[in-house]
Design a protein around this motif. Structure first.
Motif: not given
Length: 185
Positions: A118-127, A138-145, A169-179
């Motif tokens: 859930x820390x990998x998920x944001x409930x909106x598009x990142x603008x 994030x959906x988990x409630x924490x903050x990603x810098x 259709x319901x958002x964007x998948x951002x590939x990331x190189x680490x957890x």
């Protein structure tokens, strides 16, 4: 003939002035709902169809999909009618963190696994505005810098976004190189 040229000149001037005033306003209003991550369709790749869950079912996200299924989160990624951003670690990202991932797969750590995912998920598009603030909730409630550097988009100082992202259709998948791991985990 001179009167006709004067009218054309005045009309051209009005058009130029209105484009200088109107186009920036339109661009600003449209940019607020745009994701900072460039989907593949913007980069001349074929437009993807299907929701986030459909698009994650690719070999490069096999480990991530298995973890999402184990935590019972795949249905969340199928929901239509909202725009999500998911930071999807590639299989290589999980290989970098094999010990952490193995620990999270233990039955007694199912809640921790769900928190990490859930820390990998944001409930909106990142603008761009989110990036300017330097953090995303994030959906988990924490903050990603988050910040933009010469290397690209960097999150929590050790996770890099890999472009292009994948539009769904319901958002964007951002590939990331680490957890991405919650700081208190």
């Amino acid at each position: 003939s001179q009167g006709w040229r004067d009218r054309v000149t005045v009309l051209a001037g009005i058009f130029c002035l209105s484009s200088v005033l109107i186009f920036p306003v339109l661009a600003q209003s449209n940019s607020q709902s745009q994701s900072v991550f460039q989907p593949s369709s913007v980069l001349d790749s074929p437009r993807r169809t299907g929701n986030i869950a459909d698009n994650l079912n690719k070999s490069e996200f096999k480990t991530f999909v298995s973890a999402l299924a184990l935590a019972g989160l795949m249905d969340t990624l199928k929901q239509e009618g909202r725009s999500l951003t998911i930071f999807a670690p590639t299989n290589q990202a999980f290989q970098k963190n094999a010990a952490v991932y193995t620990q999270l797969l233990q039955p007694q750590n199912k809640d921790k696994l769900a928190r990490v995912l859930k820390y990998h998920l944001v409930a909106s598009l990142v603008t761009p505005e989110d990036v300017n603030k330097g953090e995303i909730k994030t959906v988990e409630g924490g903050i990603v810098k988050i910040r933009i550097t010469d290397e690209g988009v960097i999150m929590n100082d050790n996770v890099k976004a890999i472009q292009p992202s994948i539009e769904a259709s319901n958002g964007v998948i951002v590939r990331v190189d680490n957890l991405l791991l919650p700081p208190d985990l």
